[in-house]
Design an enzyme around this catalytic site. Sequence first.
Site, PDB file in Angstrom:
ATOM      1  CD  GLU A 100       0.371   0.395   4.482  1.00 29.60           C
ATOM      2  OE1 GLU A 100       0.282  -0.029   3.322  1.00 29.60           O
ATOM      3  OE2 GLU A 100      -0.459   0.150   5.384  1.00 29.60           O
ATOM      4  CG  HIS A 119      -4.571   2.418   4.522  1.00 26.36           C
ATOM      5  ND1 HIS A 119      -4.951   1.503   3.555  1.00 26.36           N
ATOM      6  CD2 HIS A 119      -3.650   1.790   5.289  1.00 26.36           C
ATOM      7  CE1 HIS A 119      -4.270   0.380   3.739  1.00 26.36           C
ATOM      8  NE2 HIS A 119      -3.475   0.525   4.790  1.00 26.36           N
ATOM      9  CG  HIS A 121      -5.476  -3.097   7.336  1.00 28.14           C
ATOM     10  ND1 HIS A 121      -4.546  -3.135   8.356  1.00 28.14           N
ATOM     11  CD2 HIS A 121      -4.921  -2.337   6.352  1.00 28.14           C
ATOM     12  CE1 HIS A 121      -3.471  -2.433   8.003  1.00 28.14           C
ATOM     13  NE2 HIS A 121      -3.673  -1.935   6.794  1.00 28.14           N
TER      14      HIS A 121
HETATM   15 MN    MN Z   1      -2.186  -0.949   5.583  1.00 26.31          MN
END
Ligand code: MN
Length: 260
Positions: A100, A119, A121
């Site tokens: 990513e 980034h 989660h």
């Molecule tokens: Mn991710």
Amino acid sequence: MDRPLFLLGVLAASLGAVAQATAADAPPSAIDELVAANRVLAHEDIVDGFGHVSVRNPADPTRYFLARSMAPALVAAADILSYDLDSNALDANGRVSYAERFIHGAIYKARPDVMSVVHAHTPAVIPFGVSDVRLQPIFHMAAFLGAGVPVFEIRDAGGPATDLLVKNLALGDALARTLGSANVALMRGHGMVTVAGSIPEAVFRAYYTAQDAQLEADALRLGPPKFLTADEARSATQTQAGLVSRAWELWKRSASVARS
Ligand code: MN
């Protein structure tokens, strides 16, 4: 030739062989700070084995630095790679890149003001990406959310059967368009991205976005929450700009990152 001179020669030759800016050419402070950010985000449970943080090369806005594919808590300076804004690794030497990484390159391309991207989660934010309840600034520490929190729907850009990952240029560009001029975007069924003009501020925004999400979920159980108004959010955001370093120094200490 004596041994030190020989080693210097080898070093010069190997540096000369690398034509493009690489992580080895970066100002040491940028790499040190990026390593610290990886460890802080892990220590504060914003990332786990997954998630990543990058910094734009302060000496070359067309390049950014990001660790090779690995758990953030384990990142060291030698793991940092240099990328162009199409997210091609320039000095991988066989090391594997995050699938990513396109999140980072696309945002740096679209947002000249952004110097760092996180980034993650983080579980607390997920409900606000999958429901109609908007994530809003519920306390002053997350005032920066007043700039809006768009939600990236990967089905719109990638069709109905993606694996949710932003793993090519087109998906990265779509995410950057959704982010627009905001500081944070949620990614439906996946996580979030936070951006800022510095590494400490991008980490700060990730940390307090997660806290805000938890607090908003708590408040919703009690009744309709009273959020910061747009004026309050603007005012509190200005106040906080000078306070990021206080949290950053604490987080580095807590994560046992040596002072840099
Ligand atoms: Mn991710």
